[in-house]
Motif scaffolding. Sequence first.
Motif, PDB file in Angstrom:
ATOM      1  N   GLY A 114     -60.375  25.187 -38.627  1.00 26.13           N
ATOM      2  CA  GLY A 114     -60.986  24.347 -39.656  1.00 26.13           C
ATOM      3  C   GLY A 114     -62.453  24.085 -39.393  1.00 26.13           C
TER       4      GLY A 114
ATOM      5  N   GLY B   2     -60.771  17.154 -50.575  1.00 22.40           N
ATOM      6  CA  GLY B   2     -59.648  17.436 -51.465  1.00 22.40           C
ATOM      7  C   GLY B   2     -59.030  16.180 -52.049  1.00 22.40           C
ATOM      8  N   GLN B   3     -59.263  15.030 -51.396  1.00 21.97           N
ATOM      9  CA  GLN B   3     -58.668  13.786 -51.889  1.00 21.97           C
ATOM     10  C   GLN B   3     -59.426  13.194 -53.076  1.00 21.97           C
ATOM     11  OE1 GLN B   3     -57.448  11.023 -48.907  1.00 21.97           O
ATOM     12  NE2 GLN B   3     -57.081  12.588 -47.379  1.00 21.97           N
TER      13      GLN B   3
ATOM     14  N   THR C  90     -57.579  13.199 -42.598  1.00 21.49           N
ATOM     15  CA  THR C  90     -57.401  14.158 -41.514  1.00 21.49           C
ATOM     16  C   THR C  90     -58.027  13.624 -40.235  1.00 21.49           C
ATOM     17  OG1 THR C  90     -57.556  15.928 -43.159  1.00 21.49           O
ATOM     18  CG2 THR C  90     -57.797  16.542 -40.842  1.00 21.49           C
TER      19      THR C  90
ATOM     20  N   ASP D 228     -62.204  15.631 -45.996  1.00 21.49           N
ATOM     21  CA  ASP D 228     -61.203  15.092 -46.933  1.00 21.49           C
ATOM     22  C   ASP D 228     -61.674  15.158 -48.383  1.00 21.49           C
ATOM     23  OD1 ASP D 228     -59.241  14.352 -44.968  1.00 21.49           O
ATOM     24  OD2 ASP D 228     -60.559  12.710 -44.396  1.00 21.49           O
TER      25      ASP D 228
ATOM     26  N   GLU E 169     -60.259  20.663 -47.346  1.00 27.08           N
ATOM     27  CA  GLU E 169     -59.953  20.022 -46.059  1.00 27.08           C
ATOM     28  C   GLU E 169     -61.203  19.501 -45.353  1.00 27.08           C
ATOM     29  OE1 GLU E 169     -60.829  24.356 -45.111  1.00 27.08           O
ATOM     30  OE2 GLU E 169     -59.883  23.201 -46.735  1.00 27.08           O
ATOM     31  N   ASP E 170     -62.370  19.925 -45.774  1.00 31.01           N
ATOM     32  CA  ASP E 170     -63.621  19.489 -45.152  1.00 31.01           C
ATOM     33  C   ASP E 170     -63.940  18.060 -45.581  1.00 31.01           C
ATOM     34  OD1 ASP E 170     -63.920  22.035 -44.034  1.00 31.01           O
ATOM     35  OD2 ASP E 170     -65.048  22.773 -45.762  1.00 31.01           O
TER      36      ASP E 170
END
Length: 822
Positions: free
Chosen positions: A107, A394-395, A243, A392, A389-390
């Motif tokens: 990641g 995506g949230q 994360t 967060d 995923e970087d």
Amino acid sequence: MVTLFRWLFRVTVALVVLGVLAFTLLTWFASRSLPDYEATTEVEGIGAQVEIVRDHSSVPHIFGKTDADVFFALGYAHAQDRLWQMMMTRRTVQGRLSELFGERTLGIDRLMRRLDLHTLARESLDDQDAPARDALESYSAGVNAWLAEVNEGALGRGAPEMWLFRQAIAPWQPADSLAVLKLMALRLNAHLDAEVLRARASLVLPPERLADILPDMPGEGVAALPAYAELVPSARPSFAEATSRDPLFPNPGTGLAGASNVWAAGVSRSAAGSTLLANDPHLGLSAPGTFYLARLELSTGGVIGGTIPGLPLVLTGRSANLGWGVTSSYLDDLDVQAEEVNPANADEYRTPEGWAPFRSRDSIIEVKDAPAVTVRLQWTENGPVLGPEDFDLGQIRPPGHVMSISWTALSDRDTTLTAALRIMRARDMEEALDAVPLFVAPSQNLVLADRNRIAMATLGAIPDRDPAHQSKGRLPTLGHRPENRWRGVKPAEANPVFLDPEGGVVGNTNNKILDAPFPDHLSFLWGDSQRIQRWQFLMQGREIHTRDSFIEAQLDTVSPAARTLLPLVARDLWFTGEAAPEGTPERQRARALELLAEWNGQMNEHLPEPLIYSAWMRMLQERLVRDELGPLADAFTHVEPLFLERVFKDIDGASIWCDVQQSEPVETCDDMAREALDEALLQIDARWGTALESLRWGDAHEAAHDHPVLGGTPLLSWFVNVRQSTSGDDDTLMRGRTRGTGPNPFVNVHAAAYRGVYDFADPDSSVFIIPTGQSGHPLSRHYDDLGELWRRGEYIPMSLDPALARAAAVGVTTLMPEGSTP
């Protein structure tokens, strides 16, 4: 039975002997990489003899005929003492950690490939001036000279970690050093995390309550912002768990980005008739630490201070006539955009003129013990596209969109190193200030002091935002809207400069320095609202200052937050209620309140009150926000004093946080304070015991200088991690930022990575210190030999007198041109 016992005894003895032999062999191999400081070596790349005199603390004092030779020797010394750290820094910025660590770091590598910082560094190389390019080339040659010596002499691959992670080491290149600066910008940036957190919170809170939990710094406010759902209508609340970040992740997260203190006093405020300067940059703690002390004898004179392995530069320090120090400015130099993807063609995104193709290319990441991974890199006109995923992202990413960032550090014409070298070589204030326009990123507040004058300037490119920008840079916005796009950067004249202030003192604790309306402001996010209060009190509390008063301020452990919050939170709890029998929660609460009533707010490591106060405020905030935020409360890992102050003063109706919405009774703030204290005491009891008077803040607030790679390895962690009982907390001038998560949230993980105090009435009485030691080798006696001094608030001399360096030198390394005779 006797026979069995004999054989068991023999096997046990054999295993012990084998273990001892294996440990001895391992230690021998590891010790092969310890450099010999008392050596004469022929090297290729210098024009004349160079001496590296390491004083009693192993600080190298480098003497050469030319600047090029001096920078060569600095690269050589950095590689001798911090080779593993340098290689890890380079691998991180290149996105090549997974070659060593496998899928664990995939990641991180994906993120770094998307940002493409190393490519931007290579493209910026030609934009440096000639002296900067010479310094970069000479420094790289010095690093590579040590690598050649390691290979030819079989010197244990240069660092013990190299035995565990066997990979070829590529030569150091000038662009690698420029990439280190860009990685620093990423490590110090707080705005990306802040935008994501504000967006997530705005989806579940009304605007007035958002202003409570994410308050603006005191001062003239700004108009209420629209909610994120209004800016990006398809965005929906996300309660997914954030994360957790690997210790190798290049940005520490919310509340743990850059911080620092720096201040200077002019002639009128100095007892000795010349200027004073103090600087302590705050960074994540590690072993070895970020800074490396060094002295360089250049053609412009001697300079001494804190360097960073990988850079040919004294980042904070002094010469005979000029001192300079830096803090994170918190300039808002980054914006997040939601880019709409063409539903009919995933290779296109929406722009103001219609659909346009992403600029893209593939990048292959080699992964240890796993197949290689191909990453599709994409860029929009606004900047690189990051993954969900970087950080967060995506949230908060709406359906049918990807998230991109605009960021000044993504410049491919970055002249920051040239600017920093000019400041280091400056002979006076004017020369140093002339270099300010060349500084791009990371943005810093630079404080200067020559023998007669003081100044502060904000360094770094300032984005030119449209006055109609929908979120004023505080929330992600739709990237195709013209008003949300940057119009470039502002002219250098927009950077604030404070020269010779009337009061005779200038400084910064990451506090708000400019109160101007958008878009002429610097930021809405600032790194400090508390330390500045204590600093102002200490600076104004005496008419004149000395080196010792600056040291006293640098080591001050009084918490302004504690002095403000306790009278508010405990005002109706102190000295109330009936006497309770021993062993009851009521009696324990009364005892805790009695201790806090007599406490002066000193976050001293030997006192119990700091632990009681910290546990109470932490539990109180948790109780206040959990009801409204649910799982999102986990993102608020540190106590926000301004939030608690707003609630208990009922500013704009903020006391509503005290009522638990999902319960029928109406809870008061006194109820919440009482229950939070009881629960905090139960937690203290479970970990540290019930005898409150015997508690020590330092037992909870240990400084955790962990090895980023081996620190979590059983057994090895005992050798590579450094632990120290420390004073201070999140809000004291002697900052010890707590972890905020885990079984012990009070562990100190972010503190002064360097302390320096410079007195220009007697420059050689100046002092400095770092928190571990000069060496990155766990078997070296200089791995942690400065740590106890740092913990106790002591310093070592910072002198440019070569005789003092030689008088107690631990070794003199002499570098000779190849083919010469010693």
